[in-house]
Structures are given as structure tokens and as C-alpha cells.
Design a protein around this motif. Structure first.
Motif, PDB file in Angstrom:
ATOM      1  N   TYR A  21       0.690  -1.182  -0.168  1.00 21.23           N
ATOM      2  CA  TYR A  21      -0.077  -0.143  -0.068  1.00 21.23           C
ATOM      3  C   TYR A  21       1.011   1.026   0.019  1.00 21.23           C
ATOM      4  CZ  TYR A  21      -4.350   2.617   1.033  1.00 21.23           C
ATOM      5  OH  TYR A  21      -5.379   3.511   0.608  1.00 21.23           O
ATOM      6  N   LEU A  22       0.986   2.010  -1.096  1.00 22.92           N
ATOM      7  CA  LEU A  22       1.536   3.234  -1.158  1.00 22.92           C
ATOM      8  C   LEU A  22       0.729   4.408  -1.122  1.00 22.92           C
ATOM      9  CD1 LEU A  22       4.493   4.455  -2.312  1.00 22.92           C
ATOM     10  CD2 LEU A  22       3.536   4.335  -4.481  1.00 22.92           C
ATOM     11  N   GLY A  23       1.352   5.364  -0.119  1.00 21.13           N
ATOM     12  CA  GLY A  23       0.589   6.691  -0.114  1.00 21.13           C
ATOM     13  C   GLY A  23       1.501   7.750   0.298  1.00 21.13           C
ATOM     14  N   ASP A  24       0.925   8.985   0.395  1.00 17.67           N
ATOM     15  CA  ASP A  24       1.653   9.917   0.766  1.00 17.67           C
ATOM     16  C   ASP A  24       0.983  10.675   2.271  1.00 17.67           C
ATOM     17  OD1 ASP A  24      -0.497  11.140  -0.389  1.00 17.67           O
ATOM     18  OD2 ASP A  24       0.629  12.420  -1.925  1.00 17.67           O
ATOM     19  N   THR A  25       0.027  10.181   2.730  1.00 17.88           N
ATOM     20  CA  THR A  25      -0.469  10.802   4.062  1.00 17.88           C
ATOM     21  C   THR A  25      -0.451   9.724   5.094  1.00 17.88           C
ATOM     22  OG1 THR A  25      -2.680  10.238   3.420  1.00 17.88           O
ATOM     23  CG2 THR A  25      -1.536  12.242   2.341  1.00 17.88           C
ATOM     24  N   ALA A  26      -0.567  10.179   6.294  1.00 22.65           N
ATOM     25  CA  ALA A  26      -1.163   9.305   7.302  1.00 22.65           C
ATOM     26  C   ALA A  26      -2.013   8.419   7.306  1.00 22.65           C
ATOM     27  CB  ALA A  26      -0.991  10.250   8.788  1.00 22.65           C
ATOM     28  N   THR A  27      -3.212   9.288   6.813  1.00 18.00           N
ATOM     29  CA  THR A  27      -4.497   8.544   6.395  1.00 18.00           C
ATOM     30  C   THR A  27      -4.170   7.211   5.438  1.00 18.00           C
ATOM     31  OG1 THR A  27      -5.863  10.491   6.693  1.00 18.00           O
ATOM     32  CG2 THR A  27      -6.707   8.671   5.453  1.00 18.00           C
ATOM     33  N   ASP A  28      -3.334   7.613   4.427  1.00 17.20           N
ATOM     34  CA  ASP A  28      -2.915   6.327   3.685  1.00 17.20           C
ATOM     35  C   ASP A  28      -2.247   5.200   4.493  1.00 17.20           C
ATOM     36  OD1 ASP A  28      -3.947   7.652   1.226  1.00 17.20           O
ATOM     37  OD2 ASP A  28      -2.007   8.430   0.847  1.00 17.20           O
ATOM     38  N   MET A  29      -1.443   5.598   5.264  1.00 17.07           N
ATOM     39  CA  MET A  29      -0.713   4.569   6.175  1.00 17.07           C
ATOM     40  C   MET A  29      -1.571   3.663   7.235  1.00 17.07           C
ATOM     41  SD  MET A  29       2.158   4.697   4.996  1.00 17.07           S
ATOM     42  CE  MET A  29       1.549   5.454   3.533  1.00 17.07           C
ATOM     43  N   LYS A  30      -2.699   4.461   7.678  1.00 19.29           N
ATOM     44  CA  LYS A  30      -3.794   3.958   8.478  1.00 19.29           C
ATOM     45  C   LYS A  30      -4.557   2.999   7.779  1.00 19.29           C
ATOM     46  CE  LYS A  30      -3.450   7.866  11.646  1.00 19.29           C
ATOM     47  NZ  LYS A  30      -3.978   8.676  12.492  1.00 19.29           N
ATOM     48  N   THR A  31      -5.194   3.603   6.426  1.00 16.87           N
ATOM     49  CA  THR A  31      -5.819   2.642   5.583  1.00 16.87           C
ATOM     50  C   THR A  31      -5.203   1.434   5.467  1.00 16.87           C
ATOM     51  OG1 THR A  31      -7.027   4.650   4.788  1.00 16.87           O
ATOM     52  CG2 THR A  31      -7.067   2.398   3.431  1.00 16.87           C
ATOM     53  N   ILE A  37      -2.015  -4.866   5.450  1.00 20.66           N
ATOM     54  CA  ILE A  37      -0.862  -4.740   4.122  1.00 20.66           C
ATOM     55  C   ILE A  37       0.389  -3.663   4.506  1.00 20.66           C
ATOM     56  CG2 ILE A  37      -0.425  -3.614   1.677  1.00 20.66           C
ATOM     57  CD1 ILE A  37      -3.715  -3.789   1.397  1.00 20.66           C
ATOM     58  N   PHE A  38       1.292  -4.091   3.775  1.00 22.83           N
ATOM     59  CA  PHE A  38       2.839  -3.433   4.253  1.00 22.83           C
ATOM     60  C   PHE A  38       2.605  -2.124   3.490  1.00 22.83           C
ATOM     61  CE2 PHE A  38       7.044  -2.343   3.102  1.00 22.83           C
ATOM     62  CZ  PHE A  38       7.749  -2.981   4.292  1.00 22.83           C
ATOM     63  N   THR A  39       2.971  -1.139   4.346  1.00 24.62           N
ATOM     64  CA  THR A  39       2.576   0.198   3.816  1.00 24.62           C
ATOM     65  C   THR A  39       3.802   0.959   3.447  1.00 24.62           C
ATOM     66  OG1 THR A  39       2.726   1.037   5.970  1.00 24.62           O
ATOM     67  CG2 THR A  39       0.446   0.519   5.207  1.00 24.62           C
ATOM     68  N   ILE A  40       3.828   1.712   2.433  1.00 26.17           N
ATOM     69  CA  ILE A  40       5.105   2.424   2.090  1.00 26.17           C
ATOM     70  C   ILE A  40       4.751   3.918   1.929  1.00 26.17           C
ATOM     71  CG2 ILE A  40       6.944   2.688   0.358  1.00 26.17           C
ATOM     72  CD1 ILE A  40       6.517  -0.400  -0.348  1.00 26.17           C
ATOM     73  N   GLY A  41       5.367   4.795   2.496  1.00 23.49           N
ATOM     74  CA  GLY A  41       5.224   6.159   2.423  1.00 23.49           C
ATOM     75  C   GLY A  41       5.973   6.792   1.377  1.00 23.49           C
ATOM     76  N   ALA A  42       5.307   7.815   0.418  1.00 26.86           N
ATOM     77  CA  ALA A  42       6.061   8.090  -0.580  1.00 26.86           C
ATOM     78  C   ALA A  42       6.306   9.829  -0.225  1.00 26.86           C
ATOM     79  CB  ALA A  42       5.153   8.206  -1.846  1.00 26.86           C
ATOM     80  N   LEU A  43       7.747  10.176  -0.240  1.00 30.20           N
ATOM     81  CA  LEU A  43       8.041  11.461   0.029  1.00 30.20           C
ATOM     82  C   LEU A  43       7.860  12.460  -1.133  1.00 30.20           C
ATOM     83  CD1 LEU A  43      11.270  10.591   2.119  1.00 30.20           C
ATOM     84  CD2 LEU A  43       9.237  11.585   2.774  1.00 30.20           C
ATOM     85  N   TRP A  44       7.370  12.021  -2.049  1.00 28.39           N
ATOM     86  CA  TRP A  44       7.326  12.662  -3.393  1.00 28.39           C
ATOM     87  C   TRP A  44       6.034  13.665  -3.369  1.00 28.39           C
ATOM     88  CZ3 TRP A  44       8.272   7.680  -3.921  1.00 28.39           C
ATOM     89  CH2 TRP A  44       7.355   7.112  -4.566  1.00 28.39           C
ATOM     90  N   GLY A  45       4.968  13.096  -2.252  1.00 22.23           N
ATOM     91  CA  GLY A  45       3.652  13.590  -2.460  1.00 22.23           C
ATOM     92  C   GLY A  45       3.317  14.751  -1.428  1.00 22.23           C
ATOM     93  N   TYR A  63      11.951   8.097  -3.784  1.00 18.74           N
ATOM     94  CA  TYR A  63      11.765   7.897  -5.555  1.00 18.74           C
ATOM     95  C   TYR A  63      10.934   6.645  -5.830  1.00 18.74           C
ATOM     96  CZ  TYR A  63      15.620  11.064  -4.724  1.00 18.74           C
ATOM     97  OH  TYR A  63      16.270  12.079  -4.443  1.00 18.74           O
ATOM     98  N   PRO A  64      10.134   6.534  -6.877  1.00 18.52           N
ATOM     99  CA  PRO A  64       9.302   5.736  -7.087  1.00 18.52           C
ATOM    100  C   PRO A  64      10.124   4.164  -7.523  1.00 18.52           C
ATOM    101  CG  PRO A  64       8.665   7.643  -8.482  1.00 18.52           C
ATOM    102  CD  PRO A  64       9.978   8.002  -7.739  1.00 18.52           C
ATOM    103  N   LEU A  65      11.350   4.330  -8.095  1.00 20.80           N
ATOM    104  CA  LEU A  65      12.117   3.153  -8.329  1.00 20.80           C
ATOM    105  C   LEU A  65      12.601   2.384  -7.123  1.00 20.80           C
ATOM    106  CD1 LEU A  65      14.545   4.334 -11.145  1.00 20.80           C
ATOM    107  CD2 LEU A  65      12.544   2.383 -11.250  1.00 20.80           C
ATOM    108  N   GLU A  66      12.470   3.008  -5.964  1.00 21.55           N
ATOM    109  CA  GLU A  66      12.677   2.241  -4.724  1.00 21.55           C
ATOM    110  C   GLU A  66      11.844   1.388  -4.418  1.00 21.55           C
ATOM    111  OE1 GLU A  66      14.549   4.895  -1.142  1.00 21.55           O
ATOM    112  OE2 GLU A  66      13.633   6.224  -2.647  1.00 21.55           O
ATOM    113  N   LEU A  67      10.509   1.549  -4.866  1.00 18.89           N
ATOM    114  CA  LEU A  67       9.639   0.240  -4.742  1.00 18.89           C
ATOM    115  C   LEU A  67      10.008  -0.918  -5.117  1.00 18.89           C
ATOM    116  CD1 LEU A  67       6.022   2.056  -6.199  1.00 18.89           C
ATOM    117  CD2 LEU A  67       6.635   1.080  -3.977  1.00 18.89           C
TER     118      LEU A  67
END
Length: 72
Positions: A21-31, A37-45, A63-67
Motif C-alpha cells: 500500500y503506497l501513499g503520501d499521507t498518514a491516512t493512507d498509512m492507516k488505511t 497490508i505492508f505500507t510504504i510512504g512516498a516522500l514525493w507527495g 523515489y518511485p524506483l525504490e518500490l
């Protein structure tokens, strides 16, 4: 609410272990966390690292390639 995530998992016959689960907010991480699901925070958001950390991100990438580190 992870309801939408559960519908997607069902539609594609996937489990939480099959997904990231990729997201750029705390709400995304909580969802993602609420869906198991393993959550990944994106710093470009929209948010800063601190919010993603406080939201419980399992990993944070810049960076996206880090996925690729998290896929098999």
C-alpha cells in the motif's frame, strides 16, 4: 476505512500478503495498516516524512524506483 481495499483484494483474488500500500499521507498509512497490508510512504507527495512515520509507515521511500526493493 479499508473497505475499498478489501473490495479490490476480493476482485483480484489477492491477499494482504500479495500487496503493498503506497501513499503520501498518514491516512493512507492507516488505511493500509487497517487492511493488514505492508505500507510504504512516498516522500514525493503532499506530506513530510514525520507524518508518514507517525502514521505508521512500514517503509518510506524518496523515489518511485525504490518500490522495487519491496517486490519479488
Amino acid at each position: 476505512s479499508p473497505e475499498g481495499v478489501f473490495r479490490i483484494m476480493e476482485q483480484f483474488e489477492m491477499t494482504a500478503e500479495d500487496m503493498l500500500y503506497l501513499g503520501d499521507t498518514a491516512t493512507d498509512m492507516k488505511t493500509g495498516k487497517n487492511a493488514g497490508i505492508f505500507t510504504i510512504g512516498a516522500l514525493w507527495g503532499f506530506r513530510e516524512r514525520r507524518e508518514l512515520e507517525e502514521g505508521g509507515a512500514d517503509a518510506i521511500i524518496g523515489y518511485p524506483l525504490e518500490l522495487l526493493r519491496y517486490t519479488n
